[in-house]
Design a protein around this motif. Structure first.
Motif, PDB file in Angstrom:
ATOM      1  N   LYS A  76       0.848  -1.194   0.000  1.00 27.01           N
ATOM      2  CA  LYS A  76       0.000   0.000   0.000  1.00 27.01           C
ATOM      3  C   LYS A  76       0.881   1.242   0.000  1.00 27.01           C
ATOM      4  O   LYS A  76       2.051   1.192   0.368  1.00 27.01           O
ATOM      5  N   MET A  77       0.301   2.354  -0.380  1.00 24.59           N
ATOM      6  CA  MET A  77       1.009   3.627  -0.391  1.00 24.59           C
ATOM      7  C   MET A  77       1.542   3.945   1.006  1.00 24.59           C
ATOM      8  O   MET A  77       0.824   3.766   1.994  1.00 24.59           O
ATOM      9  N   ASP A  78       2.805   4.354   1.055  1.00 24.33           N
ATOM     10  CA  ASP A  78       3.473   4.729   2.308  1.00 24.33           C
ATOM     11  C   ASP A  78       3.610   3.569   3.283  1.00 24.33           C
ATOM     12  O   ASP A  78       3.794   3.782   4.484  1.00 24.33           O
ATOM     13  N   GLU A  79       3.532   2.340   2.797  1.00 14.71           N
ATOM     14  CA  GLU A  79       3.632   1.169   3.651  1.00 14.71           C
ATOM     15  C   GLU A  79       4.991   0.502   3.467  1.00 14.71           C
ATOM     16  O   GLU A  79       5.429   0.260   2.351  1.00 14.71           O
ATOM     17  N   GLU A  80       5.638   0.212   4.585  1.00  8.83           N
ATOM     18  CA  GLU A  80       6.825  -0.631   4.521  1.00  8.83           C
ATOM     19  C   GLU A  80       6.320  -2.059   4.406  1.00  8.83           C
ATOM     20  O   GLU A  80       5.399  -2.459   5.114  1.00  8.83           O
ATOM     21  N   ILE A  81       6.917  -2.797   3.496  1.00  7.96           N
ATOM     22  CA  ILE A  81       6.461  -4.155   3.251  1.00  7.96           C
ATOM     23  C   ILE A  81       7.670  -5.079   3.202  1.00  7.96           C
ATOM     24  O   ILE A  81       8.719  -4.713   2.657  1.00  7.96           O
ATOM     25  N   ALA A  82       7.541  -6.247   3.785  1.00  7.02           N
ATOM     26  CA  ALA A  82       8.598  -7.252   3.753  1.00  7.02           C
ATOM     27  C   ALA A  82       8.106  -8.422   2.908  1.00  7.02           C
ATOM     28  O   ALA A  82       6.992  -8.922   3.113  1.00  7.02           O
ATOM     29  N   VAL A  83       8.934  -8.828   1.954  1.00 10.78           N
ATOM     30  CA  VAL A  83       8.556  -9.882   1.022  1.00 10.78           C
ATOM     31  C   VAL A  83       9.575 -11.010   1.120  1.00 10.78           C
ATOM     32  O   VAL A  83      10.773 -10.794   0.914  1.00 10.78           O
ATOM     33  N   GLN A  84       9.103 -12.214   1.455  1.00 11.77           N
ATOM     34  CA  GLN A  84       9.990 -13.374   1.478  1.00 11.77           C
ATOM     35  C   GLN A  84       9.998 -13.977   0.088  1.00 11.77           C
ATOM     36  O   GLN A  84       8.939 -14.247  -0.495  1.00 11.77           O
ATOM     37  N   LEU A  85      11.195 -14.185  -0.448  1.00 10.50           N
ATOM     38  CA  LEU A  85      11.344 -14.665  -1.817  1.00 10.50           C
ATOM     39  C   LEU A  85      11.796 -16.125  -1.797  1.00 10.50           C
ATOM     40  O   LEU A  85      12.954 -16.435  -1.515  1.00 10.50           O
ATOM     41  N   ASP A  86      10.857 -17.015  -2.099  1.00 12.07           N
ATOM     42  CA  ASP A  86      11.098 -18.452  -1.998  1.00 12.07           C
ATOM     43  C   ASP A  86      11.303 -19.137  -3.342  1.00 12.07           C
ATOM     44  O   ASP A  86      11.521 -20.341  -3.387  1.00 12.07           O
ATOM     45  N   GLN A  87      11.194 -18.398  -4.415  1.00 12.40           N
ATOM     46  CA  GLN A  87      11.320 -18.969  -5.758  1.00 12.40           C
ATOM     47  C   GLN A  87      12.526 -18.347  -6.446  1.00 12.40           C
ATOM     48  O   GLN A  87      12.657 -17.134  -6.476  1.00 12.40           O
ATOM     49  N   GLU A  88      13.421 -19.175  -6.999  1.00 13.41           N
ATOM     50  CA  GLU A  88      14.577 -18.636  -7.720  1.00 13.41           C
ATOM     51  C   GLU A  88      14.130 -17.913  -8.976  1.00 13.41           C
ATOM     52  O   GLU A  88      13.115 -18.256  -9.576  1.00 13.41           O
ATOM     53  N   GLY A  89      14.901 -16.901  -9.364  1.00 16.13           N
ATOM     54  CA  GLY A  89      14.625 -16.194 -10.600  1.00 16.13           C
ATOM     55  C   GLY A  89      14.814 -14.701 -10.454  1.00 16.13           C
ATOM     56  O   GLY A  89      15.354 -14.203  -9.470  1.00 16.13           O
ATOM     57  N   VAL A  90      14.336 -13.985 -11.459  1.00 16.41           N
ATOM     58  CA  VAL A  90      14.458 -12.534 -11.528  1.00 16.41           C
ATOM     59  C   VAL A  90      13.093 -11.912 -11.263  1.00 16.41           C
ATOM     60  O   VAL A  90      12.097 -12.287 -11.885  1.00 16.41           O
ATOM     61  N   TYR A  91      13.078 -10.965 -10.332  1.00 16.53           N
ATOM     62  CA  TYR A  91      11.866 -10.233  -9.964  1.00 16.53           C
ATOM     63  C   TYR A  91      12.068  -8.770 -10.357  1.00 16.53           C
ATOM     64  O   TYR A  91      13.115  -8.187 -10.084  1.00 16.53           O
ATOM     65  N   VAL A  92      11.074  -8.194 -10.975  1.00 13.17           N
ATOM     66  CA  VAL A  92      11.086  -6.765 -11.299  1.00 13.17           C
ATOM     67  C   VAL A  92       9.925  -6.141 -10.535  1.00 13.17           C
ATOM     68  O   VAL A  92       8.823  -6.687 -10.510  1.00 13.17           O
ATOM     69  N   TYR A  93      10.189  -5.009  -9.900  1.00 14.49           N
ATOM     70  CA  TYR A  93       9.156  -4.353  -9.123  1.00 14.49           C
ATOM     71  C   TYR A  93       9.151  -2.860  -9.443  1.00 14.49           C
ATOM     72  O   TYR A  93      10.120  -2.317  -9.974  1.00 14.49           O
ATOM     73  N   VAL A  94       8.044  -2.217  -9.135  1.00 14.90           N
ATOM     74  CA  VAL A  94       7.853  -0.793  -9.441  1.00 14.90           C
ATOM     75  C   VAL A  94       7.178  -0.103  -8.264  1.00 14.90           C
ATOM     76  O   VAL A  94       6.617  -0.746  -7.387  1.00 14.90           O
ATOM     77  N   CYS A  95       7.226   1.214  -8.299  1.00 16.38           N
ATOM     78  CA  CYS A  95       6.402   2.059  -7.444  1.00 16.38           C
ATOM     79  C   CYS A  95       5.238   2.483  -8.339  1.00 16.38           C
ATOM     80  O   CYS A  95       5.460   3.145  -9.363  1.00 16.38           O
ATOM     81  N   ASP A  96       4.034   2.083  -8.003  1.00 21.03           N
ATOM     82  CA  ASP A  96       2.891   2.338  -8.885  1.00 21.03           C
ATOM     83  C   ASP A  96       2.730   3.804  -9.296  1.00 21.03           C
ATOM     84  O   ASP A  96       2.609   4.089 -10.479  1.00 21.03           O
TER      85      ASP A  96
END
Length: 144
Positions: A76-96
């Protein structure tokens, strides 16, 4: 029997002890210019957690490209978020809200199993940017 239970408990606890937490800052201005994630590229181990830290207001983190079988995320906007990454590979992320300004980043988890697909999809994504058009390409160049 007590020794078996103790050994099992210790081995289960040690599995979590090897997972690390990494931080990515959400910034209005950083080393790579305006509207950035810092660092824009991160290489982590399978099972590690990436925490997106709010430094400046009006940012979020949302996955744009994930490996097959991986769980996407959308903070969510202005939210600190923690993401556990359990799958190998390349992740691309954005700020909406700042995606068109090229506010994007890349995380490599273990082996880059989906690198070709991630590059192809990132090329399409970069075409929607009105500035910092090469930021995503530069981050993907660091994948090994």
């Amino acid at each position: 029997m007590k020794k078996v239970v103790l050994a099992t408990a210790l081995s289960l606890l040690s599995l979590g002890a090897f997972a690390a937490e990494h931080q990515v800052k959400m910034l209005n201005s950083g080393k790579e210019g305006t509207m950035v994630f810092e660092p824009s590229f991160l290489k982590v181990a399978k099972g590690d957690t990436v925490k997106f830290v709010k430094v400046d207001a009006s940012h979020n983190s949302a996955s744009a490209i994930v490996p097959a079988g991986a769980k996407p995320w959308k903070g969510k906007m202005d939210e600190e978020i923690a993401v556990q990454l359990d799958q190998e590979g390349v992740y691309v992320y954005v700020c909406d809200p700042h995606k068109m300004m090229g506010m994007a980043g890349v995380i490599q988890v273990g082996k880059p199993t989906n690198l070709d697909d991630a590059k192809k999809e990132s090329e399409k994504l970069s075409k929607t940017f009105v500035m910092n058009k090469d930021r995503l390409t530069k981050a993907l160049e660091q994948v090994k």
